[in-house]
Motif scaffolding. Structure first.
Motif, PDB file in Angstrom:
ATOM      1  N   THR A 150      41.628  22.516  66.907  1.00 48.84           N
ATOM      2  CA  THR A 150      42.016  22.886  65.550  1.00 48.84           C
ATOM      3  C   THR A 150      41.266  22.111  64.694  1.00 48.84           C
ATOM      4  N   ARG A 151      41.853  22.368  63.290  1.00 44.14           N
ATOM      5  CA  ARG A 151      41.868  21.796  61.982  1.00 44.14           C
ATOM      6  C   ARG A 151      41.746  20.158  62.340  1.00 44.14           C
ATOM      7  N   LYS A 152      43.209  19.882  62.635  1.00 40.04           N
ATOM      8  CA  LYS A 152      43.787  18.582  62.879  1.00 40.04           C
ATOM      9  C   LYS A 152      42.822  17.924  63.821  1.00 40.04           C
ATOM     10  N   GLY A 153      42.389  18.370  64.972  1.00 41.81           N
ATOM     11  CA  GLY A 153      41.361  17.923  65.900  1.00 41.81           C
ATOM     12  C   GLY A 153      40.661  17.597  65.564  1.00 41.81           C
ATOM     13  N   VAL A 154      40.005  19.277  65.040  1.00 40.85           N
ATOM     14  CA  VAL A 154      38.416  18.132  64.241  1.00 40.85           C
ATOM     15  C   VAL A 154      37.997  16.546  62.913  1.00 40.85           C
ATOM     16  N   ASN A 155      39.651  16.622  62.360  1.00 42.52           N
ATOM     17  CA  ASN A 155      39.677  15.618  61.866  1.00 42.52           C
ATOM     18  C   ASN A 155      40.304  14.289  62.659  1.00 42.52           C
TER      19      ASN A 155
END
Length: 307
Positions: free
Chosen positions: A297-302
């Motif tokens: 997810t985007r959260k995981g990428v961040n």
């Protein structure tokens, strides 16, 4: 009437309120429900059960004995009735915690269906191997604790009253780390430490243990942001308390979705280990999702920027 003393135990407001209620009811009736403390590993189930158990007193005001029995040591009916019962229960006023109760053997769970059926009163007489065993639930309180309630017989679970634990909020984890550490903290450094504790009280105490080793080695009395950055480096502490295998899984997903078998080959772990261990925290934090293949997810990428 003295309330249950929850000093040193942070968070779990609803758990505390319910246990205070059952303690108050016990003071009036000498009985508690058969409480099942249910939550993830390190959520504080055993500590909360101990606090309640040690607050339930005899009629004369003396403390009852409190015993915690790990259910993995109970192999069958015989080991309970020949070992646990005479040692901890017979002719005693006592509070018993059956910890890791998902390990209770099947034959003993069947026996407990009868023993813990109190619809007709607070006493039960149970016959096993031609011997009669007496249970008086005004003199003995039974608690259960488990991370795996699904492993208990459904009918036995119906005999129990669930006390469910929630993940810890960051403020609660900050308080736990602070209590278990031997130094003062800069607020930002303490907040960053707490974010690596994975929502678990046990992880907080382990993180505090690492801090104590660090400040002893560095001869510090105050832990600041500059120390936090060095601490992460020397202890290999990752953002959000990620483990190395979790980090590697997220990195593997950075170049596109992958099926479980492909991740198994990349990480050199069995699909079962990935599914039941490595992925659990990542899903909980919203760092990945599954719709057949695994996706970051985007959260995981961040979360893993810079790694």
């Amino acid at each position: 009437m003295k309330e249950v003393d929850f000093s040193g135990l942070y968070g779990q407001k609803q758990v505390k309120e319910r246990l205070k209620f059952y303690h108050k009811a016990f003071c009036a009736t000498s009985e508690t429900p058969f409480l099942a403390f249910i939550g993830g590993a390190g959520s504080g189930k055993t500590e909360f059960a101990k606090k309640l158990g040690k607050s339930l007193l005899k009629k004369n005001g003396e403390k009852r004995d409190f015993f915690a029995v790990n259910c993995s040591t109970i192999k069958n009916n015989a080991s309970f009735f020949d070992g646990v019962y005479p040692k901890y229960i017979a002719d005693k006023e006592v509070n018993i915690l059956l910890d890791e109760c998902h390990n209770l053997p099947a034959d003993l769970q069947q026996s407990f269906l009868t023993i813990f059926n109190t619809e007709k009163g607070h006493t039960r007489d149970f016959v096993y191997d031609n011997m009669e065993y007496h249970f008086n639930f005004k003199k003995s309180s039974f608690f259960f604790a488990t991370t795996e309630p699904q492993s208990l017989f459904h009918a036995l679970k119906d005999r129990l009253t669930r006390i469910d634990f929630a993940p810890y909020e960051n403020e609660d984890m900050m308080n736990i780390v602070n209590d278990w550490s031997d130094c003062d903290f800069e607020d930002e450094a303490l907040a960053n430490l707490a974010k690596t504790c994975r929502g678990s009280a046990r992880s907080c105490t382990k993180r505090a243990g690492d801090v104590n080793k660090y400040i002893a080695a560095e001869r510090l009395v105050r832990f600041e942001m500059k120390h936090w950055l060095d601490f992460c480096k020397v202890t290999a502490t990752l953002p959000y308390g990620l483990e190395q295998t979790e980090l590697q899984l997220l990195k593997a997903l950075m170049d596109g979705p992958k099926k479980l078998q492909a991740l198994s080959s990349i990480l050199g772990m069995t699909p079962s280990a990935l599914r039941l261990d490595t992925e659990t925290y990542l899903l909980k934090k919203g760092f990945m999702y599954i719709d057949g293949p695994r996706h970051i997810t985007r959260k995981g990428v961040n979360a893993i920027k810079g790694f």
